[in-house]
Design a protein around this motif. Structure first.
Motif, PDB file in Angstrom:
ATOM      1  N   ARG A   1      -5.602  -1.809   6.652  1.00 14.26           N
ATOM      2  CA  ARG A   1      -4.863  -0.626   6.359  1.00 14.26           C
ATOM      3  C   ARG A   1      -3.549  -0.762   6.660  1.00 14.26           C
ATOM      4  NH1 ARG A   1      -2.813   4.095   8.147  1.00 14.26           N
ATOM      5  NH2 ARG A   1      -3.035   3.289  10.208  1.00 14.26           N
ATOM      6  N   ARG A   2      -3.235  -1.010   7.954  1.00 16.72           N
ATOM      7  CA  ARG A   2      -1.694  -1.408   8.405  1.00 16.72           C
ATOM      8  C   ARG A   2      -0.985  -2.403   7.676  1.00 16.72           C
ATOM      9  NH1 ARG A   2      -0.765   0.824  13.741  1.00 16.72           N
ATOM     10  NH2 ARG A   2      -2.905   1.720  14.642  1.00 16.72           N
ATOM     11  N   ALA A   3      -1.815  -3.668   7.299  1.00 23.37           N
ATOM     12  CA  ALA A   3      -1.178  -4.404   6.553  1.00 23.37           C
ATOM     13  C   ALA A   3      -0.522  -3.846   5.125  1.00 23.37           C
ATOM     14  CB  ALA A   3      -1.726  -5.611   6.411  1.00 23.37           C
ATOM     15  N   VAL A   4      -1.591  -3.281   4.542  1.00 18.73           N
ATOM     16  CA  VAL A   4      -1.079  -2.764   3.247  1.00 18.73           C
ATOM     17  C   VAL A   4      -0.048  -1.672   3.498  1.00 18.73           C
ATOM     18  CG1 VAL A   4      -2.009  -1.318   1.287  1.00 18.73           C
ATOM     19  CG2 VAL A   4      -3.539  -2.978   2.161  1.00 18.73           C
TER      20      VAL A   4
ATOM     21  N   CYS B   1       5.711  -0.660   2.206  1.00 20.69           N
ATOM     22  CA  CYS B   1       7.240   0.046   2.850  1.00 20.69           C
ATOM     23  C   CYS B   1       8.003  -1.103   2.456  1.00 20.69           C
ATOM     24  CB  CYS B   1       6.867   0.740   4.153  1.00 20.69           C
ATOM     25  SG  CYS B   1       5.771   1.943   4.181  1.00 20.69           S
ATOM     26  N   SER B   2       7.693  -2.238   3.313  1.00 21.85           N
ATOM     27  CA  SER B   2       8.657  -3.472   3.190  1.00 21.85           C
ATOM     28  C   SER B   2       9.140  -3.889   1.845  1.00 21.85           C
ATOM     29  CB  SER B   2       8.181  -4.460   4.087  1.00 21.85           C
ATOM     30  OG  SER B   2       7.209  -4.988   3.873  1.00 21.85           O
ATOM     31  N   ASP B   3       7.889  -4.290   0.914  1.00 19.49           N
ATOM     32  CA  ASP B   3       8.270  -4.690  -0.246  1.00 19.49           C
ATOM     33  C   ASP B   3       8.482  -4.016  -1.267  1.00 19.49           C
ATOM     34  OD1 ASP B   3       7.356  -6.896   1.375  1.00 19.49           O
ATOM     35  OD2 ASP B   3       5.498  -7.335  -0.076  1.00 19.49           O
TER      36      ASP B   3
ATOM     37  N   ARG C   1       6.969   6.000   3.572  1.00 14.30           N
ATOM     38  CA  ARG C   1       5.496   5.753   4.301  1.00 14.30           C
ATOM     39  C   ARG C   1       4.978   7.272   4.066  1.00 14.30           C
ATOM     40  NH1 ARG C   1       3.331   2.968   8.513  1.00 14.30           N
ATOM     41  NH2 ARG C   1       5.179   1.209   8.546  1.00 14.30           N
ATOM     42  N   GLY C   2       5.599   8.448   4.328  1.00 15.07           N
ATOM     43  CA  GLY C   2       4.727   9.765   4.280  1.00 15.07           C
ATOM     44  C   GLY C   2       4.356  10.110   2.782  1.00 15.07           C
TER      45      GLY C   2
ATOM     46  N   ALA D   1       2.058  -1.223  -6.336  1.00 14.89           N
ATOM     47  CA  ALA D   1       1.054  -0.835  -5.258  1.00 14.89           C
ATOM     48  C   ALA D   1      -0.173  -1.252  -5.144  1.00 14.89           C
ATOM     49  CB  ALA D   1       1.286   0.735  -4.990  1.00 14.89           C
ATOM     50  N   ARG D   2      -0.738  -1.498  -6.406  1.00 18.99           N
ATOM     51  CA  ARG D   2      -1.977  -1.899  -6.552  1.00 18.99           C
ATOM     52  C   ARG D   2      -2.243  -3.525  -6.432  1.00 18.99           C
ATOM     53  NH1 ARG D   2      -3.831  -5.165 -10.469  1.00 18.99           N
ATOM     54  NH2 ARG D   2      -2.381  -4.323 -11.765  1.00 18.99           N
TER      55      ARG D   2
END
Length: 218
Positions: A154-157, A162-164, A169-170, A196-197
């Motif tokens: 979850r954290r990695a996705v 956000c970065s790519d 984030r919200g 995103a997918r």
């Protein structure tokens, strides 16, 4: 991965004083589509590719302009008629340093519409990269490993979204259950929704993706 990791170190080159027919035979015999051109001191001075030979006088009058139309035509005449490689080769040459990333190499190839890039160490040519070398790097690539567990995924996705993609984030919620990633929230376009997918699918450990993102145009 860097240029030096995928380059071919054995580089076949020719002299600017070689004939065009010799160059063509060399490419055919070695099954290559281009040759670096080096002077007597081994310095890279140009590159000769199949593209440089597509408008040759040997192919008939239809391959080259029959009448001067602008100030560049004398140059075109020389390129289509000269027997010397030095008159026909492309210069200056697009090159890369051996410490450049292969991503940068691929971007340069795409931007300049070229099939090969000599690799340099200062003024010395130490290798060459062709499109096939880029393809081999892609074929051998594996997803970046991450720590196991749903929370790590979850954290990695979320971080990659956000970065790519630059997503807020919200605006996007990511949940993971037994390796399956669920995306919810809102994005501004179908392209962002699909990107995103893809982000979620490329995270090692993601067992599947449920894309529930809504498109909300600004």
């Amino acid at each position: 991965m860097l240029a030096r990791d995928i380059m071919n170190k054995k580089v076949l080159s020719i002299s600017p004083d070689h004939s065009v027919s010799h160059a063509a035979r060399t490419m055919l015999e070695n099954r290559i589509s281009g040759l670096p051109v080096c002077d007597d001191d081994g310095k890279l001075v140009g590159i000769l590719s199949e593209g440089d030979l597509l408008r040759r006088a040997e192919l008939g009058s239809a391959a080259w302009p029959s009448a001067p139309r602008d100030k560049t035509e004398p140059r075109a005449f020389t390129k289509t008629h000269s027997w010397r490689v030095g008159d026909v080769m492309t210069q200056p040459v697009v090159t890369v340093d051996e410490d450049v990333s292969i991503g940068r190499v691929g971007a340069l190839m795409a931007a300049n519409q070229i099939k090969r890039v000599p690799v340099m160490r200062a003024e010395e040519m130490v290798g060459i990269i062709c499109r096939s070398d880029i393809l081999r790097a892609i074929a051998a690539a594996v997803p970046d490993p991450i720590a196991g567990g749903d929370e790590a995924v979850r954290r990695a996705v979320l971080a990659r979204l956000c970065s790519d993609l630059g997503l807020d984030r919200g605006a996007v919620e990511v949940t993971v259950e037994n390796g399956t990633v669920s995306l919810s929230g809102q994005v501004e376009s179908e392209a962002e929704r699909e990107a995103a997918r893809v982000v979620a699918e490329t995270i090692s450990g993601a067992g599947g993706v449920r894309n529930r993102l809504r498109i909300v145009a600004n």
